[in-house]
Scaffold this motif. Sequence first.
Motif, PDB file in Angstrom:
ATOM      1  N   VAL A 160      -4.484   0.797 -22.214  1.00  0.00           N
ATOM      2  CA  VAL A 160      -4.808  -0.010 -23.392  1.00  0.00           C
ATOM      3  C   VAL A 160      -6.185   0.421 -23.891  1.00  0.00           C
ATOM      4  O   VAL A 160      -6.880   1.204 -23.248  1.00  0.00           O
ATOM      5  N   THR A 161      -6.577  -0.112 -25.026  1.00  0.00           N
ATOM      6  CA  THR A 161      -7.963   0.020 -25.468  1.00  0.00           C
ATOM      7  C   THR A 161      -8.600  -1.365 -25.426  1.00  0.00           C
ATOM      8  O   THR A 161      -7.974  -2.361 -25.813  1.00  0.00           O
ATOM      9  N   ALA A 162      -9.810  -1.419 -24.914  1.00  0.00           N
ATOM     10  CA  ALA A 162     -10.502  -2.695 -24.721  1.00  0.00           C
ATOM     11  C   ALA A 162     -11.950  -2.568 -25.160  1.00  0.00           C
ATOM     12  O   ALA A 162     -12.525  -1.473 -25.134  1.00  0.00           O
ATOM     13  N   ALA A 163     -12.548  -3.704 -25.538  1.00  0.00           N
ATOM     14  CA  ALA A 163     -13.926  -3.700 -26.039  1.00  0.00           C
ATOM     15  C   ALA A 163     -14.717  -4.845 -25.432  1.00  0.00           C
ATOM     16  O   ALA A 163     -14.171  -5.901 -25.079  1.00  0.00           O
ATOM     17  N   HIS A 164     -16.028  -4.618 -25.320  1.00  0.00           N
ATOM     18  CA  HIS A 164     -16.949  -5.673 -24.903  1.00  0.00           C
ATOM     19  C   HIS A 164     -17.028  -6.716 -26.016  1.00  0.00           C
ATOM     20  O   HIS A 164     -16.987  -6.376 -27.205  1.00  0.00           O
ATOM     21  N   VAL A 165     -17.144  -7.979 -25.648  1.00  0.00           N
ATOM     22  CA  VAL A 165     -17.152  -9.040 -26.652  1.00  0.00           C
ATOM     23  C   VAL A 165     -18.349  -8.911 -27.598  1.00  0.00           C
ATOM     24  O   VAL A 165     -18.274  -9.341 -28.763  1.00  0.00           O
ATOM     25  N   ASN A 166     -19.453  -8.327 -27.141  1.00  0.00           N
ATOM     26  CA  ASN A 166     -20.613  -8.144 -28.027  1.00  0.00           C
ATOM     27  C   ASN A 166     -20.262  -7.263 -29.220  1.00  0.00           C
ATOM     28  O   ASN A 166     -20.682  -7.524 -30.353  1.00  0.00           O
ATOM     29  N   VAL A 167     -19.500  -6.203 -28.980  1.00  0.00           N
ATOM     30  CA  VAL A 167     -19.091  -5.299 -30.057  1.00  0.00           C
ATOM     31  C   VAL A 167     -18.095  -5.998 -30.972  1.00  0.00           C
ATOM     32  O   VAL A 167     -18.143  -5.839 -32.202  1.00  0.00           O
ATOM     33  N   ILE A 168     -17.202  -6.767 -30.392  1.00  0.00           N
ATOM     34  CA  ILE A 168     -16.220  -7.509 -31.195  1.00  0.00           C
ATOM     35  C   ILE A 168     -16.936  -8.466 -32.148  1.00  0.00           C
ATOM     36  O   ILE A 168     -16.576  -8.588 -33.323  1.00  0.00           O
ATOM     37  N   GLU A 169     -17.957  -9.132 -31.628  1.00  0.00           N
ATOM     38  CA  GLU A 169     -18.690 -10.103 -32.446  1.00  0.00           C
ATOM     39  C   GLU A 169     -19.594  -9.437 -33.480  1.00  0.00           C
ATOM     40  O   GLU A 169     -19.710  -9.910 -34.612  1.00  0.00           O
ATOM     41  N   GLN A 170     -20.220  -8.312 -33.107  1.00  0.00           N
ATOM     42  CA  GLN A 170     -21.231  -7.702 -33.963  1.00  0.00           C
ATOM     43  C   GLN A 170     -20.682  -6.648 -34.923  1.00  0.00           C
ATOM     44  O   GLN A 170     -21.254  -6.430 -35.992  1.00  0.00           O
ATOM     45  N   HIS A 171     -19.575  -5.988 -34.560  1.00  0.00           N
ATOM     46  CA  HIS A 171     -19.110  -4.851 -35.357  1.00  0.00           C
ATOM     47  C   HIS A 171     -17.595  -4.879 -35.617  1.00  0.00           C
ATOM     48  O   HIS A 171     -16.884  -3.915 -35.312  1.00  0.00           O
ATOM     49  N   PRO A 172     -17.083  -5.959 -36.202  1.00  0.00           N
ATOM     50  CA  PRO A 172     -15.645  -6.013 -36.471  1.00  0.00           C
ATOM     51  C   PRO A 172     -15.187  -4.917 -37.422  1.00  0.00           C
ATOM     52  O   PRO A 172     -14.041  -4.444 -37.319  1.00  0.00           O
ATOM     53  N   ASP A 173     -16.050  -4.487 -38.353  1.00  0.00           N
ATOM     54  CA  ASP A 173     -15.668  -3.435 -39.295  1.00  0.00           C
ATOM     55  C   ASP A 173     -15.464  -2.103 -38.577  1.00  0.00           C
ATOM     56  O   ASP A 173     -14.563  -1.321 -38.936  1.00  0.00           O
ATOM     57  N   ILE A 174     -16.271  -1.835 -37.564  1.00  0.00           N
ATOM     58  CA  ILE A 174     -16.127  -0.601 -36.798  1.00  0.00           C
ATOM     59  C   ILE A 174     -14.834  -0.628 -35.985  1.00  0.00           C
ATOM     60  O   ILE A 174     -14.081   0.360 -35.955  1.00  0.00           O
ATOM     61  N   LEU A 175     -14.548  -1.739 -35.350  1.00  0.00           N
ATOM     62  CA  LEU A 175     -13.322  -1.845 -34.567  1.00  0.00           C
ATOM     63  C   LEU A 175     -12.087  -1.770 -35.458  1.00  0.00           C
ATOM     64  O   LEU A 175     -11.064  -1.190 -35.069  1.00  0.00           O
ATOM     65  N   ASP A 176     -12.199  -2.321 -36.662  1.00  0.00           N
ATOM     66  CA  ASP A 176     -11.084  -2.234 -37.607  1.00  0.00           C
ATOM     67  C   ASP A 176     -10.806  -0.775 -37.968  1.00  0.00           C
ATOM     68  O   ASP A 176      -9.649  -0.327 -37.982  1.00  0.00           O
ATOM     69  N   ALA A 177     -11.858   0.001 -38.244  1.00  0.00           N
ATOM     70  CA  ALA A 177     -11.694   1.412 -38.575  1.00  0.00           C
ATOM     71  C   ALA A 177     -11.190   2.200 -37.369  1.00  0.00           C
ATOM     72  O   ALA A 177     -10.314   3.080 -37.498  1.00  0.00           O
ATOM     73  N   TYR A 178     -11.725   1.910 -36.206  1.00  0.00           N
ATOM     74  CA  TYR A 178     -11.302   2.580 -34.978  1.00  0.00           C
ATOM     75  C   TYR A 178      -9.821   2.349 -34.705  1.00  0.00           C
ATOM     76  O   TYR A 178      -9.075   3.288 -34.394  1.00  0.00           O
ATOM     77  N   LEU A 179      -9.371   1.092 -34.814  1.00  0.00           N
ATOM     78  CA  LEU A 179      -7.960   0.800 -34.557  1.00  0.00           C
ATOM     79  C   LEU A 179      -7.058   1.435 -35.604  1.00  0.00           C
ATOM     80  O   LEU A 179      -5.941   1.860 -35.299  1.00  0.00           O
TER      81      LEU A 179
END
Length: 369
Positions: free
Chosen positions: A258-277
């Motif tokens: 799977v792909t997983a992320a630290h909650v700090n990144v989820i909270e601070q950089h949702p736009d980056i995770l959206d582009a990454y996914l």
Amino acid sequence: MKKFVAVLALSWAFALPAFAAEAEKVPVIRMAYTMTTHQQGFTIALQKGEAFKDFGVWFKPVVEKEKYDLYRGDKKMARFEVIVTKSGSEAASLFAQNHLDLTTNSFPAMLSAIDNGTPIKVLAPIQADGIAMVGRLDSPVNDWDSLLAFIKEAKAPVKLGYHSPTSAPKVLVEAALFEAGLRLTGDANATKQEADVLLVDLKGVANFNPALTSGQVDFWVAPAPIPQVAVLKKQGKMILDLKTLPPAGKWDHFPCCVTAAHVNVIEQHPDILDAYLELLTKSSAWCNAHKDEADELSAVWFGVPVEATRMSEMTYSTNPDAKWFRNASLYPEMLNKMGQFKNLLKGKTLEESKELVFDFRYAEKQNAK
């Protein structure tokens, strides 16, 4: 003085993303993956780089295999600093130490981390299948039935190696053997009267073949392309693909990573995770549609014969659909049966734990298109 320099260098290596971002002008994402083709959706996106620009999201190489800039269109969104971990357990430790932001890695390893209170969320699946068992070249075992017969007839516990305690190959084969009614142990002093199978932690894939040839283990289980490489180099023979385990169909299209992320990144950089996914989703679909080219690129990336990557059959997807969730639910079920969850996930099903384990908002957005 030398000690001071070493400490300073280490502090720089694990600097907080916000600190590094000041120099880069964009956030820095510390990303980890393991050296298996289970990670192909991610590594192909790195390799293809600007060739995926038409996707609208793409990586621009900065330092090959180490640094990549993530773009949406012409906008640079983040600098990805990429490292290789030996296992999901190592990635889990880095998350717990706040030295990692994002990973593609073993699902049971991420579950174990969450059980221990590590603040991460699983964002999406990335693949299914691609797990196999290898034995010595002279082994009389060729399939599941002959494996069971070999185990039952053996005068001592049969030794089965794995590379990480929370690896999916180890958990899956353990589950299958457990369901077959066999007694499993991790105690090297156990007798045949106490156990049928001794599970041996080989602490990394580099020890697989030496352990096999020396007799330390009778078999080992691993993700692709490690079994395929061993077969091609005549270091062992393929015993079985785990998707063929009985009952028929139960283990087919079974998830591992799977792909997983630290909650700090989820909270601070949702736009980056959206582009990454989005990029991971599109790269995964490209891998499925262009298997020959993807296998050739992966052979170069992982430094293995292209025949090995071609031998492996997998599908890549970030879609957490009902079938994926049903199959993935076996992991907490088996880990609980075997007493490996002690804390937050103890006694809980995946359905009961989904708010704690998952953040599927980005994956669901991409797969709804």
